[in-house]
Enzyme design. Structure first.
Site, PDB file in Angstrom:
ATOM      1  N   CYS A   1       9.275   6.769  11.289  1.00 37.56           N
ATOM      2  CA  CYS A   1      10.189   6.793  10.150  1.00 37.56           C
ATOM      3  C   CYS A   1      11.074   8.043  10.186  1.00 37.56           C
ATOM      4  O   CYS A   1      11.970   8.125  11.001  1.00 37.56           O
ATOM      5  CB  CYS A   1       9.431   6.651   8.834  1.00 37.56           C
ATOM      6  SG  CYS A   1      10.552   6.198   7.486  1.00 37.56           S
TER       7      CYS A   1
ATOM      8  N   HIS B   1       6.552   1.955   9.127  1.00 36.53           N
ATOM      9  CA  HIS B   1       5.327   2.751   8.982  1.00 36.53           C
ATOM     10  C   HIS B   1       4.115   1.981   9.492  1.00 36.53           C
ATOM     11  O   HIS B   1       3.345   1.437   8.695  1.00 36.53           O
ATOM     12  CB  HIS B   1       5.118   3.132   7.517  1.00 36.53           C
ATOM     13  CG  HIS B   1       5.964   4.268   7.057  1.00 36.53           C
ATOM     14  ND1 HIS B   1       5.559   5.587   7.139  1.00 36.53           N
ATOM     15  CD2 HIS B   1       7.212   4.290   6.538  1.00 36.53           C
ATOM     16  CE1 HIS B   1       6.516   6.365   6.664  1.00 36.53           C
ATOM     17  NE2 HIS B   1       7.526   5.615   6.292  1.00 36.53           N
TER      18      HIS B   1
ATOM     19  N   GLU C   1       1.392   3.073  10.437  1.00 37.81           N
ATOM     20  CA  GLU C   1       0.123   3.664   9.958  1.00 37.81           C
ATOM     21  C   GLU C   1      -0.305   3.096   8.612  1.00 37.81           C
ATOM     22  O   GLU C   1      -1.459   3.290   8.215  1.00 37.81           O
ATOM     23  CB  GLU C   1       0.237   5.199   9.895  1.00 37.81           C
ATOM     24  CG  GLU C   1       0.913   5.783   8.666  1.00 37.81           C
ATOM     25  CD  GLU C   1       2.429   5.637   8.652  1.00 37.81           C
ATOM     26  OE1 GLU C   1       3.000   5.030   9.586  1.00 37.81           O
ATOM     27  OE2 GLU C   1       3.039   6.133   7.685  1.00 37.81           O
TER      28      GLU C   1
END
Ligand SMILES: [Mn+2]
Length: 242
Positions: A120, A220, A222
């Site tokens: 990001c 994202h 994660e």
């Protein structure tokens, strides 16, 4: 039987004052805290890496030399002065000291041939560190719903398609669905930066650096539910090739 040594993977983050984080007595107001979103070390560990925090108190060249790879994490907008622009009214929360720290981490990692995964803000940081520029604000009504602050962070908002023959293609295949928590994006690409994944509206969602083990995604991974995400698996595997 011996266990393979886990690659040591350094994770960047923020340095915020106590009042911004909360939960401390009032007389800690002037104290600073290094922090990063815990999903990053969780994903590194899930992919087989050994996560550690990279703090800006460390000598950057030295600490990166001890790492097998680094992760440039998400966060606030990069200061537009880094890429020679003036701030758009919607550009927020800039932290010039963090920009300089992460640009130095990226340069050290590239100089030392260490793999980099950038996420990001990290993607935007890589682009501007190499001389590129950013679109400073995408309205929620522009194209895909990139600034999806109104949805769960796990929600897959739009597709990306990858470029044939790219690292992005080898990591994610031809098409992948992603969450979207950004209001900025790449404009002009930096030196050696190649856009290898795009949203349907043309927004750059993956970049790579020619001849380098540097991979960056605008979403994202994660935060998505399915783990380990292929990008983290790539990062761990890339440490075994260097
Ligand atoms: Mn997006």
């Amino acid at each position: 039987m011996t266990t393979a040594r886990r690659p040591l993977i350094g994770i960047t983050g923020r340095r915020w004052t106590v009042p911004r984080v909360g939960g401390f007595p009032d007389n800690f107001a002037g104290v600073e805290i290094d922090l990063h979103v815990a999903n990053f070390p969780e994903c590194v560990a899930a992919a087989g890496g050994l996560p550690v925090e990279l703090t800006r108190s460390a000598d950057i060249t030295d600490v990166v030399s001890r790492m097998d790879a680094v992760v440039l994490t998400g966060g606030a907008d990069v200061d537009p002065s880094v890429y020679g622009d003036i701030a758009h009214p919607k550009t927020e929360g800039t932290e010039r000291a963090r920009d300089e720290f992460e640009i130095a981490v990226l340069r050290a990692a590239m100089d030392q041939g260490k793999p980099v995964l950038a996420i990001c803000r990290g993607l935007q940081l890589v682009n501007v560190a190499l001389g590129g520029t950013l679109i400073q604000h995408l309205e929620p009504t522009d194209g895909e719903h990139h600034a999806a602050w109104d949805l769960p962070v796990t929600q897959l908002v739009h597709a990306i398609t990858t470029v044939d023959g790219s690292l992005a293609r080898s990591v994610y295949g031809a098409e992948w669905r992603v969450n979207s928590l950004h209001h900025q994006a790449c404009a002009q690409l930096g030196h050696g930066v190649v856009a290898t994944g795009h949203a349907p509206d043309g927004v750059v969602e993956c970049i790579e650096v020619s001849g380098r083990a540097v991979f960056a995604v605008q979403w994202h991974p994660e935060l998505v539910a399915a783990q380990p995400d292929p990008a983290f698996t790539w990062l761990v595997q890339a440490t075994r090739l260097t």
